[in-house]
Design a protein around this motif. Structure first.
Motif, PDB file in Angstrom:
ATOM      1  N   GLU A 114       4.627  -6.796  -6.263  1.00 37.53           N
ATOM      2  CA  GLU A 114       3.541  -7.638  -6.763  1.00 37.53           C
ATOM      3  C   GLU A 114       3.528  -8.902  -5.922  1.00 37.53           C
ATOM      4  OE1 GLU A 114       1.818  -9.638 -10.881  1.00 37.53           O
ATOM      5  OE2 GLU A 114       3.416  -8.139 -10.939  1.00 37.53           O
ATOM      6  N   ALA A 115       2.372  -9.234  -5.386  1.00 37.10           N
ATOM      7  CA  ALA A 115       2.330 -10.312  -4.402  1.00 37.10           C
ATOM      8  C   ALA A 115       0.962 -10.973  -4.377  1.00 37.10           C
ATOM      9  CB  ALA A 115       2.657  -9.761  -3.014  1.00 37.10           C
ATOM     10  N   THR A 116       0.935 -12.117  -3.720  1.00 36.27           N
ATOM     11  CA  THR A 116      -0.319 -12.790  -3.377  1.00 36.27           C
ATOM     12  C   THR A 116      -0.604 -12.504  -1.915  1.00 36.27           C
ATOM     13  OG1 THR A 116       0.076 -14.565  -4.975  1.00 36.27           O
ATOM     14  CG2 THR A 116      -1.504 -15.003  -3.217  1.00 36.27           C
ATOM     15  N   VAL A 117      -1.830 -12.093  -1.608  1.00 31.16           N
ATOM     16  CA  VAL A 117      -2.173 -11.793  -0.222  1.00 31.16           C
ATOM     17  C   VAL A 117      -3.411 -12.580   0.184  1.00 31.16           C
ATOM     18  CG1 VAL A 117      -1.200  -9.467  -0.347  1.00 31.16           C
ATOM     19  CG2 VAL A 117      -3.649  -9.797  -0.759  1.00 31.16           C
ATOM     20  N   CYS A 118      -3.466 -12.906   1.463  1.00 31.41           N
ATOM     21  CA  CYS A 118      -4.686 -13.450   2.065  1.00 31.41           C
ATOM     22  C   CYS A 118      -5.247 -12.373   2.972  1.00 31.41           C
ATOM     23  CB  CYS A 118      -4.389 -14.721   2.861  1.00 31.41           C
ATOM     24  SG  CYS A 118      -5.846 -15.359   3.738  1.00 31.41           S
ATOM     25  N   HIS A 119      -6.468 -11.944   2.677  1.00 33.10           N
ATOM     26  CA  HIS A 119      -7.073 -10.874   3.462  1.00 33.10           C
ATOM     27  C   HIS A 119      -7.657 -11.462   4.741  1.00 33.10           C
ATOM     28  CE1 HIS A 119      -8.436  -6.853   4.072  1.00 33.10           C
ATOM     29  NE2 HIS A 119      -9.692  -7.240   4.233  1.00 33.10           N
ATOM     30  N   VAL A 120      -7.233 -10.939   5.891  1.00 32.21           N
ATOM     31  CA  VAL A 120      -7.618 -11.523   7.173  1.00 32.21           C
ATOM     32  C   VAL A 120      -8.540 -10.632   7.992  1.00 32.21           C
ATOM     33  CG1 VAL A 120      -5.491 -12.869   7.288  1.00 32.21           C
ATOM     34  CG2 VAL A 120      -5.568 -10.616   8.364  1.00 32.21           C
ATOM     35  N   ALA A 121      -8.724  -9.381   7.585  1.00 29.43           N
ATOM     36  CA  ALA A 121      -9.548  -8.454   8.360  1.00 29.43           C
ATOM     37  C   ALA A 121     -11.009  -8.541   7.931  1.00 29.43           C
ATOM     38  CB  ALA A 121      -9.034  -7.027   8.189  1.00 29.43           C
ATOM     39  N   ASP A 122     -11.887  -8.062   8.795  1.00 32.71           N
ATOM     40  CA  ASP A 122     -13.313  -8.061   8.473  1.00 32.71           C
ATOM     41  C   ASP A 122     -13.670  -6.942   7.498  1.00 32.71           C
ATOM     42  OD1 ASP A 122     -13.864 -10.251  10.112  1.00 32.71           O
ATOM     43  OD2 ASP A 122     -14.066  -8.981  11.887  1.00 32.71           O
ATOM     44  N   THR A 123     -12.864  -5.876   7.474  1.00 37.66           N
ATOM     45  CA  THR A 123     -13.085  -4.800   6.510  1.00 37.66           C
ATOM     46  C   THR A 123     -12.354  -5.120   5.212  1.00 37.66           C
ATOM     47  OG1 THR A 123     -11.188  -3.602   7.437  1.00 37.66           O
ATOM     48  CG2 THR A 123     -13.373  -3.056   8.294  1.00 37.66           C
ATOM     49  N   ALA A 124     -12.886  -4.640   4.105  1.00 41.49           N
ATOM     50  CA  ALA A 124     -12.347  -4.981   2.790  1.00 41.49           C
ATOM     51  C   ALA A 124     -11.037  -4.246   2.506  1.00 41.49           C
ATOM     52  CB  ALA A 124     -13.371  -4.648   1.708  1.00 41.49           C
ATOM     53  N   LEU A 125     -10.247  -4.824   1.604  1.00 37.14           N
ATOM     54  CA  LEU A 125      -9.043  -4.183   1.075  1.00 37.14           C
ATOM     55  C   LEU A 125      -9.362  -3.752  -0.348  1.00 37.14           C
ATOM     56  CD1 LEU A 125      -5.942  -3.629   1.597  1.00 37.14           C
ATOM     57  CD2 LEU A 125      -5.532  -5.749   0.327  1.00 37.14           C
ATOM     58  N   SER A 126      -9.226  -2.449  -0.631  1.00 40.41           N
ATOM     59  CA  SER A 126      -9.672  -1.909  -1.912  1.00 40.41           C
ATOM     60  C   SER A 126      -8.534  -1.243  -2.662  1.00 40.41           C
ATOM     61  CB  SER A 126     -10.799  -0.888  -1.690  1.00 40.41           C
ATOM     62  OG  SER A 126     -11.861  -1.455  -0.954  1.00 40.41           O
ATOM     63  N   VAL A 127      -8.715  -1.117  -3.971  1.00 38.53           N
ATOM     64  CA  VAL A 127      -7.760  -0.392  -4.804  1.00 38.53           C
ATOM     65  C   VAL A 127      -7.718   1.066  -4.353  1.00 38.53           C
ATOM     66  CG1 VAL A 127      -7.261   0.411  -7.140  1.00 38.53           C
ATOM     67  CG2 VAL A 127      -8.080  -1.924  -6.773  1.00 38.53           C
ATOM     68  N   GLY A 128      -6.507   1.606  -4.224  1.00 32.83           N
ATOM     69  CA  GLY A 128      -6.331   2.977  -3.771  1.00 32.83           C
ATOM     70  C   GLY A 128      -6.218   3.131  -2.271  1.00 32.83           C
ATOM     71  N   GLN A 129      -6.359   2.034  -1.537  1.00 32.34           N
ATOM     72  CA  GLN A 129      -6.329   2.117  -0.075  1.00 32.34           C
ATOM     73  C   GLN A 129      -4.914   2.371   0.434  1.00 32.34           C
ATOM     74  OE1 GLN A 129      -8.587  -0.959   1.775  1.00 32.34           O
ATOM     75  NE2 GLN A 129      -7.748  -0.626   3.814  1.00 32.34           N
TER      76      GLN A 129
END
Length: 351
Positions: A230-245
């Protein structure tokens, strides 16, 4: 690192703050504390930057007014204090005129604190090694197998935190096997003790199956191993990060398969509110995630160790970095669940 405060540059702020011991937050004296100022303070607090300097610039445009500076410093200090920033130093400056940048300003004789340069050169940024959790991520196993060193087996890497001493009992994670430090080589010479951030080779008394990605720690100070992060993340990519990925999780020198199981919330830096169950994170979003890994990881909490409590999420298809993560408190996987998890198909991702 120079990191703008605009929301579209949140990932730049996180990248810059991730290895910083001190952050300088620049504020226009005419505008005071604005949204960008709060965002910088929030990122500094999130990344556990221990020292923050509030540089109130353009004091020449407000006639070097002490009350203007005092109001801005009070507002920022109160806000950053609520976020948990441990140390805040406010300095009134004029970059154009050089006031309080290198030399004390005669225009602000009401200010008795340090100049920016003086503070940067004297602020303590070293860490007390006695309070650090000693950690050595193994980068390479050295076995020369030469006539001079027929039985040499050393475990090389950069000490991520703390110190190691000859004779100390250590544990290798995630296997949990124990031994004692028989020797430490530093730049080809034996030493009795080594500490962060030195790159060393540890020699152990016992022959243990150790490979790149394993973590050597003191036996009495080992982090929990877990497959549920369990963590805090900063999304840096142009594509989304989704549940189940499906992703790769890189922690120190270890890279494992993982699946994003949940995204419980997304953080709004403007007012620090939580947006529940966003379903996905897009570029510059900061959010909480729950991740399941294919293999156990020895994670520290980011609050305890910035080096061994951080990780990257990587796109397995092309190697693109998706997100930078800061682990919360990890918990050990029960032995029966670990045994079942170990039976996962190498080519499968359902773990």
């Amino acid at each position: 690192a120079d990191t703008p405060g605009h929301v579209q540059y949140t990932r730049n702020m996180v990248t810059g703050a991730s290895t910083a011991d001190l952050a300088v937050v620049l504020v226009d004296a005419r505008n005071g504390v604005i949204e960008q100022t709060r965002r910088h303070a929030a990122v500094a607090a999130l990344l556990r930057v221990p020292h923050v300097v509030l540089a109130v610039n353009k004091m020449d445009l407000v006639a070097y007014d002490e009350t203007v500076f005092a109001k801005i410093a009070e507002e920022f200090t109160a806000y950053a204090g609520e976020l948990g920033v441990p140390e805040i130093t406010a300095i009134p400056i004029s970059a154009l005129a050089g006031d309080n940048v290198v030399e004390p300003s005669s225009n602000m004789d009401w200010y008795g604190g340090p100049t920016v340069l003086e503070h940067l050169e004297t602020v303590p940024v070293s860490h007390d090694l006695a309070t650090c959790h000693a950690r050595l991520p193994v980068q390479y196993v050295i076995r020369p197998q030469t006539a001079e060193h027929p039985d040499y087996r050393g475990y090389a890497g950069q000490i991520a935190a703390g110190a190691f001493r000859v004779g100390e009992s250590v544990t290798v994670l995630p296997s949990g096997r124990t031994s004692k430090v028989a020797g430490i080589d530093l730049l080809g010479q034996p030493v009795d003790v080594a500490w962060t951030p030195q790159s060393v080779t540890l020699l152990l008394e016992d022959d243990i199956d150790i490979s790149r990605g394993d973590l050597i720690v003191p036996s009495g100070d080992a982090p929990a191993t877990t497959q549920d992060v369990e963590a805090t993340v900063c999304h840096v990519a142009d594509t989304a990060l989704s549940v189940g990925q499906r992703v790769l999780l890189k922690h120190t020198t270890r890279t494992v398969k993982a699946i994003v199981k949940e995204i419980p919330s997304r953080l709004t830096l403007d007012d620090l509110s939580q947006h529940p169950e966003p379903g996905r994170l897009v570029a510059n979003d900061i959010g909480r995630v729950r991740i399941r890994t294919a293999e156990p990881l020895a994670l520290d909490s980011y609050a305890d160790s910035r080096r061994t409590g951080s990780f990257l999420l990587i796109d397995p298809s092309d190697g693109t970095t998706l997100a930078a993560g800061m682990a919360g408190d990890a918990f050990a996987t029960p032995a029966d669940e670990a045994a079942q998890a170990g039976a996962a198909d190498d080519e499968g991702w359902d773990f």
